[in-house]
Design an enzyme around this catalytic site. Structure first.
Site, PDB file in Angstrom:
ATOM      1  N   GLU A   1       3.118  -1.114  14.033  1.00 24.34           N
ATOM      2  CA  GLU A   1       3.786   0.179  14.286  1.00 24.34           C
ATOM      3  C   GLU A   1       4.370   0.707  12.983  1.00 24.34           C
ATOM      4  OE1 GLU A   1       6.587   1.479  17.807  1.00 24.34           O
ATOM      5  OE2 GLU A   1       7.793   0.513  16.269  1.00 24.34           O
TER       6      GLU A   1
ATOM      7  N   HIS B   1      21.163   1.100  16.853  1.00 24.96           N
ATOM      8  CA  HIS B   1      20.497  -0.163  17.166  1.00 24.96           C
ATOM      9  C   HIS B   1      21.513  -1.314  17.129  1.00 24.96           C
ATOM     10  CE1 HIS B   1      17.807  -3.626  16.607  1.00 24.96           C
ATOM     11  NE2 HIS B   1      16.900  -2.892  17.236  1.00 24.96           N
TER      12      HIS B   1
ATOM     13  N   ALA C   1      19.632   5.674  13.619  1.00 25.76           N
ATOM     14  CA  ALA C   1      18.928   4.631  14.384  1.00 25.76           C
ATOM     15  C   ALA C   1      19.465   3.242  14.055  1.00 25.76           C
ATOM     16  CB  ALA C   1      17.428   4.702  14.113  1.00 25.76           C
TER      17      ALA C   1
ATOM     18  N   LYS D   1       0.829  -1.217   0.000  1.00 19.77           N
ATOM     19  CA  LYS D   1       0.000   0.000   0.000  1.00 19.77           C
ATOM     20  C   LYS D   1       0.862   1.265   0.000  1.00 19.77           C
ATOM     21  CE  LYS D   1      -4.153  -1.980   1.920  1.00 19.77           C
ATOM     22  NZ  LYS D   1      -5.138  -1.993   2.985  1.00 19.77           N
TER      23      LYS D   1
ATOM     24  N   ILE E   1       1.493   4.246  -3.000  1.00 21.73           N
ATOM     25  CA  ILE E   1       1.413   5.711  -2.858  1.00 21.73           C
ATOM     26  C   ILE E   1       2.635   6.335  -3.511  1.00 21.73           C
ATOM     27  CG2 ILE E   1       1.453   7.644  -1.198  1.00 21.73           C
ATOM     28  CD1 ILE E   1      -0.085   5.908   0.757  1.00 21.73           C
ATOM     29  N   ARG E   2       3.819   5.778  -3.190  1.00 23.72           N
ATOM     30  CA  ARG E   2       5.065   6.312  -3.766  1.00 23.72           C
ATOM     31  C   ARG E   2       5.026   6.243  -5.294  1.00 23.72           C
ATOM     32  NH1 ARG E   2      10.270   2.728  -3.475  1.00 23.72           N
ATOM     33  NH2 ARG E   2       8.900   1.674  -4.936  1.00 23.72           N
TER      34      ARG E   2
HETATM   35  P1  0O2 Z   1      13.276  -3.459  17.048  1.00 24.12           P
HETATM   36  O1  0O2 Z   1      12.483  -4.361  16.218  1.00 24.12           O
HETATM   37  O2  0O2 Z   1      14.513  -4.111  17.577  1.00 24.12           O
HETATM   38  O3  0O2 Z   1      13.529  -2.153  16.440  1.00 24.12           O
HETATM   39  P2  0O2 Z   1      10.572   0.144  24.411  1.00 24.12           P
HETATM   40  O4  0O2 Z   1       9.733  -0.405  25.495  1.00 24.12           O
HETATM   41  O5  0O2 Z   1      11.364   1.385  24.767  1.00 24.12           O
HETATM   42  O6  0O2 Z   1      11.446  -0.901  23.743  1.00 24.12           O
HETATM   43  P3  0O2 Z   1       8.103   0.949  23.192  1.00 24.12           P
HETATM   44  O7  0O2 Z   1       7.659   1.692  24.374  1.00 24.12           O
HETATM   45  O8  0O2 Z   1       7.353  -0.254  22.767  1.00 24.12           O
HETATM   46  O9  0O2 Z   1       9.654   0.592  23.245  1.00 24.12           O
HETATM   47  O10 0O2 Z   1       8.044   1.888  21.998  1.00 24.12           O
HETATM   48  P4  0O2 Z   1       8.975   3.057  21.559  1.00 24.12           P
HETATM   49  O11 0O2 Z   1       9.951   3.440  22.587  1.00 24.12           O
HETATM   50  O12 0O2 Z   1       8.034   4.082  21.069  1.00 24.12           O
HETATM   51  O13 0O2 Z   1       9.775   2.451  20.323  1.00 24.12           O
HETATM   52  C1  0O2 Z   1       9.659   1.209  19.801  1.00 24.12           C
HETATM   53  C2  0O2 Z   1      10.622   1.089  18.636  1.00 24.12           C
HETATM   54  O14 0O2 Z   1      11.150   2.368  18.251  1.00 24.12           O
HETATM   55  C3  0O2 Z   1      11.851   0.273  18.970  1.00 24.12           C
HETATM   56  O15 0O2 Z   1      11.570  -1.061  18.788  1.00 24.12           O
HETATM   57  C4  0O2 Z   1      12.860   0.776  17.962  1.00 24.12           C
HETATM   58  O16 0O2 Z   1      12.624   0.246  16.681  1.00 24.12           O
HETATM   59  C5  0O2 Z   1      12.525   2.245  17.926  1.00 24.12           C
HETATM   60  N1  0O2 Z   1      13.303   2.953  18.951  1.00 24.12           N
HETATM   61  C6  0O2 Z   1      12.838   3.551  20.056  1.00 24.12           C
HETATM   62  N2  0O2 Z   1      13.825   4.119  20.745  1.00 24.12           N
HETATM   63  C7  0O2 Z   1      14.976   3.886  20.062  1.00 24.12           C
HETATM   64  C8  0O2 Z   1      16.348   4.240  20.265  1.00 24.12           C
HETATM   65  O17 0O2 Z   1      16.735   4.887  21.237  1.00 24.12           O
HETATM   66  N3  0O2 Z   1      17.229   3.808  19.302  1.00 24.12           N
HETATM   67  C9  0O2 Z   1      16.845   3.092  18.216  1.00 24.12           C
HETATM   68  N4  0O2 Z   1      17.784   2.730  17.344  1.00 24.12           N
HETATM   69  N5  0O2 Z   1      15.561   2.748  18.005  1.00 24.12           N
HETATM   70  C10 0O2 Z   1      14.634   3.133  18.913  1.00 24.12           C
HETATM   71  P5  0O2 Z   1      12.362  -2.221  19.475  1.00 24.12           P
HETATM   72  O18 0O2 Z   1      11.524  -2.832  20.527  1.00 24.12           O
HETATM   73  O19 0O2 Z   1      13.720  -1.788  19.854  1.00 24.12           O
HETATM   74  O20 0O2 Z   1      12.382  -3.272  18.319  1.00 24.12           O
HETATM   75  P1  0O2 Z   2      12.581  -0.078  -5.207  1.00 25.31           P
HETATM   76  O1  0O2 Z   2      11.706   0.387  -6.292  1.00 25.31           O
HETATM   77  O2  0O2 Z   2      13.848  -0.721  -5.665  1.00 25.31           O
HETATM   78  O3  0O2 Z   2      12.816   0.956  -4.144  1.00 25.31           O
HETATM   79  P2  0O2 Z   2      10.559  -6.457  -1.081  1.00 25.31           P
HETATM   80  O4  0O2 Z   2      10.382  -7.909  -0.750  1.00 25.31           O
HETATM   81  O5  0O2 Z   2      11.558  -6.183  -2.171  1.00 25.31           O
HETATM   82  O6  0O2 Z   2       9.239  -5.762  -1.354  1.00 25.31           O
HETATM   83  P3  0O2 Z   2      12.084  -6.326   1.269  1.00 25.31           P
HETATM   84  O7  0O2 Z   2      12.388  -7.757   1.046  1.00 25.31           O
HETATM   85  O8  0O2 Z   2      11.533  -5.927   2.591  1.00 25.31           O
HETATM   86  O9  0O2 Z   2      11.118  -5.755   0.184  1.00 25.31           O
HETATM   87  O10 0O2 Z   2      13.387  -5.584   0.959  1.00 25.31           O
HETATM   88  P4  0O2 Z   2      14.249  -4.626   1.877  1.00 25.31           P
HETATM   89  O11 0O2 Z   2      15.665  -5.096   1.761  1.00 25.31           O
HETATM   90  O12 0O2 Z   2      13.659  -4.532   3.229  1.00 25.31           O
HETATM   91  O13 0O2 Z   2      14.115  -3.238   1.151  1.00 25.31           O
HETATM   92  C1  0O2 Z   2      12.867  -2.716   0.785  1.00 25.31           C
HETATM   93  C2  0O2 Z   2      13.072  -1.668  -0.295  1.00 25.31           C
HETATM   94  O14 0O2 Z   2      13.840  -0.592   0.252  1.00 25.31           O
HETATM   95  C3  0O2 Z   2      13.825  -2.186  -1.478  1.00 25.31           C
HETATM   96  O15 0O2 Z   2      13.255  -1.578  -2.605  1.00 25.31           O
HETATM   97  C4  0O2 Z   2      15.227  -1.632  -1.289  1.00 25.31           C
HETATM   98  O16 0O2 Z   2      15.840  -1.400  -2.542  1.00 25.31           O
HETATM   99  C5  0O2 Z   2      14.938  -0.326  -0.590  1.00 25.31           C
HETATM  100  N1  0O2 Z   2      16.061   0.146   0.225  1.00 25.31           N
HETATM  101  C6  0O2 Z   2      16.640  -0.444   1.268  1.00 25.31           C
HETATM  102  N2  0O2 Z   2      17.616   0.326   1.779  1.00 25.31           N
HETATM  103  C7  0O2 Z   2      17.628   1.453   1.028  1.00 25.31           C
HETATM  104  C8  0O2 Z   2      18.402   2.662   1.067  1.00 25.31           C
HETATM  105  O17 0O2 Z   2      19.264   2.856   1.911  1.00 25.31           O
HETATM  106  N3  0O2 Z   2      18.099   3.604   0.118  1.00 25.31           N
HETATM  107  C9  0O2 Z   2      17.112   3.435  -0.814  1.00 25.31           C
HETATM  108  N4  0O2 Z   2      16.842   4.413  -1.679  1.00 25.31           N
HETATM  109  N5  0O2 Z   2      16.379   2.308  -0.876  1.00 25.31           N
HETATM  110  C10 0O2 Z   2      16.631   1.329   0.041  1.00 25.31           C
HETATM  111  P5  0O2 Z   2      12.187  -2.311  -3.522  1.00 25.31           P
HETATM  112  O18 0O2 Z   2      11.033  -2.703  -2.662  1.00 25.31           O
HETATM  113  O19 0O2 Z   2      12.837  -3.432  -4.240  1.00 25.31           O
HETATM  114  O20 0O2 Z   2      11.717  -1.203  -4.503  1.00 25.31           O
END
Ligand code: 0O2
Ligand code: 0O2
Length: 268
Positions: free
Chosen positions: A143, A159, A155, A24, A28-29
């Site tokens: 989310e 992470h 991030a 979806k 849009i993109r």
């Molecule tokens: P994943 O899949 O490892 O990314 P919490 O209880 O603090 O873990 P909460 O309250 O469920 O999280 O929600 P919050 O704080 O709104 O954010 C949830 C997600 O936001 C995290 O998922 C991260 O993906 C991202 N996020 C939040 N804070 C940070 C941060 O300080 N650094 C980075 N890199 N990402 C953040 P999870 O659970 O880490 O899962």
């Molecule tokens: P397009 O038109 O090439 O952007 P998919 O199964 O392919 O739908 P998947 O397996 O989740 O998606 O792939 P991934 O690795 O999570 O990446 C999703 C999309 O984000 C892919 O594009 C990647 O090319 C794009 N992507 C990931 N990292 C970057 C980045 O740093 N910069 C840019 N511009 N694109 C990134 P699609 O879906 O093939 O489409």
């Protein structure tokens, strides 16, 4: 083993939701791109949280297993990357417009205006999303994280460092990460300013070209109607402005010539 099997079954609708939501948002993109319009969405990624991470999060938050689906909101996660901070709010508007249609917004968290202590910045929208399964409709929580490329870069690195240090990042590294988050914020601001300056320069260039085109046409028209002396006078004014005149000077001259044409036409 039985527990893993059970979880794999529970996660099926989450996998479906991630796939559907990715399609979806990609649609849009693509619509913007097909219309040759700037898309606020740069790219989208999505994932279903690993079972081990779900159970670890539930354990950390004292969530009993039968409450996990109601209380862990990011089992299904979609990440929408944008070029500029303004684009994030455009995407949020697009999501709000769909509220009550194919999704329902539960709540929003703006970690851009209120960044986290770590330096983390992103906009989160928690949604309830209906998935059609073989056993009927299932509403799941998902989310949506919306962020700029710079926010995403920060991030992602932060992470992986958290993962490496098992969430015990040394204080000096934590401090440097906070500074790096500030640098990412400055980068977003600077890129936004540069983009706007280029857009404004383009608009001004187009307006200048339009004025030059209008002036040349109207001088030619005066000459054709026999007002050669006036045409020469306006041509000389135009020659003076051509290189060094401002857009406003050219627009004023264009108005002056149009006014002269109207005046001469009135005499005929
Ligand atoms: P994943 O899949 O490892 O990314 P919490 O209880 O603090 O873990 P909460 O309250 O469920 O999280 O929600 P919050 O704080 O709104 O954010 C949830 C997600 O936001 C995290 O998922 C991260 O993906 C991202 N996020 C939040 N804070 C940070 C941060 O300080 N650094 C980075 N890199 N990402 C953040 P999870 O659970 O880490 O899962
Ligand atoms: P397009 O038109 O090439 O952007 P998919 O199964 O392919 O739908 P998947 O397996 O989740 O998606 O792939 P991934 O690795 O999570 O990446 C999703 C999309 O984000 C892919 O594009 C990647 O090319 C794009 N992507 C990931 N990292 C970057 C980045 O740093 N910069 C840019 N511009 N694109 C990134 P699609 O879906 O093939 O489409």
């Amino acid at each position: 083993m039985q527990r893993i099997k059970q979880w794999n079954r529970i996660l099926l609708p989450y996998e479906q939701a991630v796939e559907e939501l990715k399609v979806k948002f990609k649609a849009i993109r693509n619509e913007f791109r097909d219309m040759n319009e700037y898309s606020p969405i740069e790219f989208i990624t999505g994932r279903v949280k690993k079972i081990s991470s779900i159970l670890e999060k539930a354990n950390r938050r004292n969530v009993p297993e039968d409450r996990i689906e109601d209380e862990i909101e990011d089992i299904a996660g979609i990440r929408i990357m944008c070029q500029f901070v303004d684009d994030i709010y455009e995407v949020v508007k697009l999501i709000r417009r769909r509220n009550g249609k194919d999704l329902e917004i539960v709540y929003e968290k703006d970690y851009i205006k209120n960044n986290k202590d770590s330096g983390y910045r992103s906009y989160h929208v928690i949604i309830r999303y209906p998935v059609q399964t073989a056993l009927g409709e299932k509403n799941i929580l998902a989310e949506l994280q919306i962020r700029t490329l710079a926010m995403n870069f920060w991030a992602t690195v932060e992470h992986s460092l958290n993962y490496k240090y098992k969430k015990n990042i040394p204080e000096n590294v934590r401090l440097r990460l906070r500074k790096a988050a500030e640098a990412a914020y400055q980068l977003d601001e600077e890129m936004y300013k540069i983009r706007n300056e280029i857009i404004n320069a383009q608009i001004s260039f187009e307006e200048k070209s339009n004025s030059v085109y209008e002036i040349s046409n109207n001088i030619q028209m005066l000459s054709l109607f026999g007002y050669k002396e006036e045409a020469r006078m306006f041509q000389s004014k135009f020659n003076n402005l051509w290189k060094n005149g401002s857009l406003e000077d050219l627009q004023d001259l264009s108005k002056e010539i149009k006014y002269a044409i109207q005046k001469y036409q009135a005499f005929e």
